[in-house]
Structures are given as structure tokens and as C-alpha cells.
Design a protein around this motif. Structure first.
Motif, PDB file in Angstrom:
ATOM      1  N   ASN A   1       3.068   0.436   3.648  1.00 18.41           N
ATOM      2  CA  ASN A   1       3.449   0.259   2.379  1.00 18.41           C
ATOM      3  C   ASN A   1       2.596   1.439   1.666  1.00 18.41           C
ATOM      4  O   ASN A   1       2.738   1.245   0.500  1.00 18.41           O
ATOM      5  N   LYS A   2       1.890   2.312   2.188  1.00 21.45           N
ATOM      6  CA  LYS A   2       1.101   3.565   1.673  1.00 21.45           C
ATOM      7  C   LYS A   2       1.515   4.838   2.449  1.00 21.45           C
ATOM      8  O   LYS A   2       1.586   4.662   3.709  1.00 21.45           O
ATOM      9  N   ILE A   3       1.294   5.854   1.676  1.00 17.82           N
ATOM     10  CA  ILE A   3       1.461   7.118   2.282  1.00 17.82           C
ATOM     11  C   ILE A   3       0.321   8.040   1.935  1.00 17.82           C
ATOM     12  O   ILE A   3      -0.256   7.819   0.798  1.00 17.82           O
ATOM     13  N   LEU A   4      -0.184   8.762   2.745  1.00 13.50           N
ATOM     14  CA  LEU A   4      -1.065   9.653   2.395  1.00 13.50           C
ATOM     15  C   LEU A   4      -0.642  11.192   1.825  1.00 13.50           C
ATOM     16  O   LEU A   4      -0.114  11.531   2.560  1.00 13.50           O
ATOM     17  N   LEU A   5      -1.057  11.434   0.583  1.00 12.27           N
ATOM     18  CA  LEU A   5      -0.681  12.610   0.183  1.00 12.27           C
ATOM     19  C   LEU A   5      -1.724  13.526  -0.187  1.00 12.27           C
ATOM     20  O   LEU A   5      -2.972  13.216  -0.235  1.00 12.27           O
ATOM     21  N   LEU A   6      -1.506  14.747   0.032  1.00  7.07           N
ATOM     22  CA  LEU A   6      -2.678  16.101  -0.374  1.00  7.07           C
ATOM     23  C   LEU A   6      -2.188  16.240  -1.804  1.00  7.07           C
ATOM     24  O   LEU A   6      -1.072  16.899  -1.957  1.00  7.07           O
TER      25      LEU A   6
END
Length: 84
Positions: free
Chosen positions: A3-8
Motif C-alpha cells: 500500500n506504499k511506494i518509495l519515492l526519491l
């Protein structure tokens, strides 16, 4: 963490980049608010809190509409965005 994504998150105003997990079921407007608060805290106040911040795609320069859900955008794990 499905349910989450890693963004830069690139923040040119303070010349920093942060890795931040964001929920995919939130609207971009809410994510911008969360990112603004997180960057403000992580930078010890060097990045000011603002109500008019905009999130851009770093590869094509397009901005994300505030009323669209994260899961309905082209954002995925490892995507690089620019917070202005």
C-alpha cells in the motif's frame, strides 16, 4: 508494503534528495502536504512549509494533478519526483 511506494524526492530549493514512502491510496494533494511537512522536518526547517507546493515528474517535467490518487499515476517504487 503493497500500500506504499518509495519515492526519491528532489528538493532543488535546498539542494537535497530524500527517500520517502508514500501511500498509494492518497490523493497527490495530500501527498504534497505530507512531503512538505516531512522535508521541513528532515531539513531542520531549511525548507519552508508552503500551501502552494507542486510535485513534478523528473523525467518529463509534467506536474501531478492534486485530485488524482497516487495509484492512478505513473508513480512506482524508485520514481524520482521534484518538489517545488
Amino acid at each position: 508494503m503493497k500500500n506504499k511506494i518509495l519515492l526519491l524526492v528532489d528538493v532543488p530549493e535546498i539542494e537535497k534528495r530524500y527517500e520517502v514512502f508514500v501511500p498509494i491510496n492518497k490523493r497527490i494533494g495530500s501527498v504534497i502536504l505530507l512531503l512538505t511537512k516531512a522535508v521541513n522536518e528532515l531539513s531542520d526547517g531549511a525548507y519552508p512549509l508552503k500551501n502552494n507546493a507542486v510535485l513534478y515528474n523528473s523525467s518529463d517535467g509534467s506536474n501531478y494533478e492534486i485530485d488524482v490518487l497516487v495509484k492512478d499515476t505513473n508513480l512506482e517504487n524508485g520514481s524520482v519526483v521534484i518538489l517545488l
